[in-house]
Design an enzyme around this catalytic site. Structure first.
Site, PDB file in Angstrom:
ATOM      1  N   CYS A 257       0.731  -1.193   0.058  1.00 32.16           N
ATOM      2  CA  CYS A 257       0.056  -0.130   0.038  1.00 32.16           C
ATOM      3  C   CYS A 257       0.941   1.258   0.151  1.00 32.16           C
ATOM      4  O   CYS A 257       2.010   1.286   0.633  1.00 32.16           O
ATOM      5  CB  CYS A 257      -1.165   0.112   1.204  1.00 32.16           C
ATOM      6  SG  CYS A 257      -2.186  -1.158   1.321  1.00 32.16           S
TER       7      CYS A 257
ATOM      8  N   CYS B 145       2.200  -8.998   7.567  1.00 31.71           N
ATOM      9  CA  CYS B 145       0.880  -8.271   7.414  1.00 31.71           C
ATOM     10  C   CYS B 145      -0.168  -9.454   7.950  1.00 31.71           C
ATOM     11  O   CYS B 145      -1.319  -8.936   8.049  1.00 31.71           O
ATOM     12  CB  CYS B 145       0.542  -7.628   6.193  1.00 31.71           C
ATOM     13  SG  CYS B 145       0.280  -8.648   4.857  1.00 31.71           S
TER      14      CYS B 145
END
Length: 237
Positions: free
Chosen positions: A204, A232
């Site tokens: 991101c 993540c």
């Protein structure tokens, strides 16, 4: 009725032993028709695997997770990839209500405030959509390489993912970054231009930066956190 053959990690590993990347992917697609999926983040490694699948017409579904916070360059290479190979990469978005609730309650940059907040954002934008994408499948193909992080150096090419109840196969596990970039160049594979600007691992936009000379491969991801927290949740054991 013929019973479906049950493969163990050991037996499946033996069947893949000695096979190259294309042979391995084709074997898995034949053993588990319609139940093999490849998750791409459109980075260097994933573009290599997409090229292997598309060029060789291997019946493996390709999907990506659109978190809503991707770089424009990532969307650009996504479109170029679809056009180049004549494919349609399947797309999974996070659930609207969960994103709206999180951003309303904590703001658009809550992930900078704590590891817990960051993991919450990753969970909503990435982990939950991934779970939907993997549901009902038997094999999950990834672009993981051993040299990407300390956590990945001991991972085998094929492993059992108990959390998702499927096998994970990492065809490029033993490849070096030089091998990956050389393959991309020689085979004219579309790639994310951010790689040319020092972005090695691309996620991101707010959570990814270019790495500096001498830094670890994953240093550009969640750089404000301790190095031991560089995952993540997508590839958690």
């Amino acid at each position: 009725m013929i019973a479906e053959p049950a493969y163990t990690l050991e037996s499946l590993s033996e069947m893949l032993a000695g096979k190259n990347e294309v042979e391995s992917l084709r074997t898995l697609a034949e053993l588990f028709p319609g139940q093999v999926v490849f998750s791409t983040s459109l980075g260097y490694e994933d573009q290599v695997i997409t090229d292997l699948i598309a060029k060789n017409n291997i019946p493996i579904r390709i999907f990506t997770l659109d978190t809503g916070r991707l770089f424009n360059e990532t969307y650009s290479v996504w479109q170029k990839t679809n056009n180049h190979y004549g494919i349609k990469i399947e797309t999974y978005f996070p659930k609207q209500e969960a994103v709206e609730s999180m951003v309303t309650e904590k703001g658009p940059f809550s992930f900078y405030e704590s590891v817990e907040n960051r993991k919450e954002c990753c969970g909503i934008r990435k982990v939950e959509p991934l779970n939907r994408a993997l549901a009902g499948n038997k094999i999950w193909i990834t672009g993981i390489r051993a040299e990407q992080s300390n956590n990945r150096q001991s991972m085998p090419r094929l492993e059992w993912d108990a959390g998702h109840n499927l096998f994970k196969f990492h065809p490029l596990m033993d490849w070096t970054l030089e091998q990956v970039t050389t393959y991309v160049k020689v085979n004219h594979v579309p790639y994310n231009p951010l790689h040319d600007r020092g972005f090695v691992s691309i996620g991101c936009g707010p959570c990814t930066r270019a790495i500096r000379e001498g830094e670890d491969f994953r240093a550009g991801r969640w750089w404000w956190e301790d190095n031991s927290k560089k995952e993540c949740g997508l590839h958690s054991k």
